[in-house]
Scaffold this motif. Sequence first.
Motif, PDB file in Angstrom:
ATOM      1  N   GLU A 188      28.386  16.785 -25.997  1.00 41.74           N
ATOM      2  CA  GLU A 188      28.820  16.676 -27.593  1.00 41.74           C
ATOM      3  C   GLU A 188      29.281  17.777 -28.381  1.00 41.74           C
ATOM      4  N   GLU A 189      30.419  17.332 -29.206  1.00 44.85           N
ATOM      5  CA  GLU A 189      31.335  18.532 -29.731  1.00 44.85           C
ATOM      6  C   GLU A 189      31.369  18.111 -31.213  1.00 44.85           C
ATOM      7  N   GLU A 190      31.056  19.227 -32.191  1.00 45.63           N
ATOM      8  CA  GLU A 190      31.101  19.139 -33.674  1.00 45.63           C
ATOM      9  C   GLU A 190      32.465  19.344 -33.895  1.00 45.63           C
ATOM     10  N   GLU A 193      31.757  22.146 -37.500  1.00 46.17           N
ATOM     11  CA  GLU A 193      30.608  23.041 -37.715  1.00 46.17           C
ATOM     12  C   GLU A 193      29.550  22.687 -38.437  1.00 46.17           C
ATOM     13  N   ALA A 195      27.880  19.672 -38.571  1.00 44.48           N
ATOM     14  CA  ALA A 195      27.922  18.277 -38.770  1.00 44.48           C
ATOM     15  C   ALA A 195      26.717  17.742 -38.106  1.00 44.48           C
ATOM     16  N   ARG A 196      26.020  18.130 -37.034  1.00 43.87           N
ATOM     17  CA  ARG A 196      24.915  17.715 -36.401  1.00 43.87           C
ATOM     18  C   ARG A 196      23.468  18.188 -36.999  1.00 43.87           C
ATOM     19  N   LYS A 204      17.112  17.329 -34.220  1.00 45.77           N
ATOM     20  CA  LYS A 204      18.040  17.918 -35.324  1.00 45.77           C
ATOM     21  C   LYS A 204      17.245  17.783 -36.841  1.00 45.77           C
TER      22      LYS A 204
END
Length: 267
Positions: A188-190, A193, A195-196, A204
């Motif tokens: 997974e890539e934000e 920065e 966002a998750r 989370k």
Amino acid sequence: MSRINIVVAGASGKMGSEALRMIEKDPTLHLVGCVDLRYNGQKVSEIDGLPKLDAKFYNDINQCFKEVKADVLIDLTSPKVGYKHTKAALLHGVRPVVGTTGFTTEQLEELTELAKEKQIGGIIAPNFAMGAVLMMQFSKMAAKFFPDIEIIEKHHDQKVDAPSGTAIKTAELIQETRQSKQQGRSDEEEIIEGARGANYDGMKIHSVRLPGLIAHQEVIFAGPGETLTIKHDSYHRESFMSGIRFAIDQVVNLTELIYGLEHLMLD
């Protein structure tokens, strides 16, 4: 029945002023002093918007405890100030009821040892709303069966800490029953920065700060083909007063420091 003598720290704030109104309505409680950076030496009754009570404001908690006979301190300030106030209360033989979040583990350990040494009860609670305490306990129960979890907490835009103490406490309780796992895709890539949200043991935590909100939290659990949401909303600061009042009755009979109202509600 003799009245319980109360000192309120943070008395001019939104939560503190609500606590003053609770005390004013309760004949078994007696306000003997307030601690606040403002209004030093003035009476509560002299301040616009506060109840017509004769107790005096102090900007130094040690001076307050020297001049008045207090049974219980209600502290509704900030983590740094709340820690100092709680320590001062224990040293003066006053039982603290603290609604301030953000204490470090080291501070909690120090205060716990001091309470044990003095044989004085105290209560520190991330949330005094009874429904919020139950929401945290129900979440702990559900986590055993639904390890995929996200927490969304929403507060007014003047709250200084994020995540909230309630969200952190919820995550800690969930960790006691949840099988530890990293949720989502490993790659997974934000794109932006953060966002998750914050990562706590793989789950989370998201913090929302907007005007008009008071204190709200939902815990979302997911499994194959289903979701479960446990949610609590405080629409007015009055919602915290029943828990504070309950804590006052309990703390006068305690000889140790308790962290979390659930230990008293669910025993």
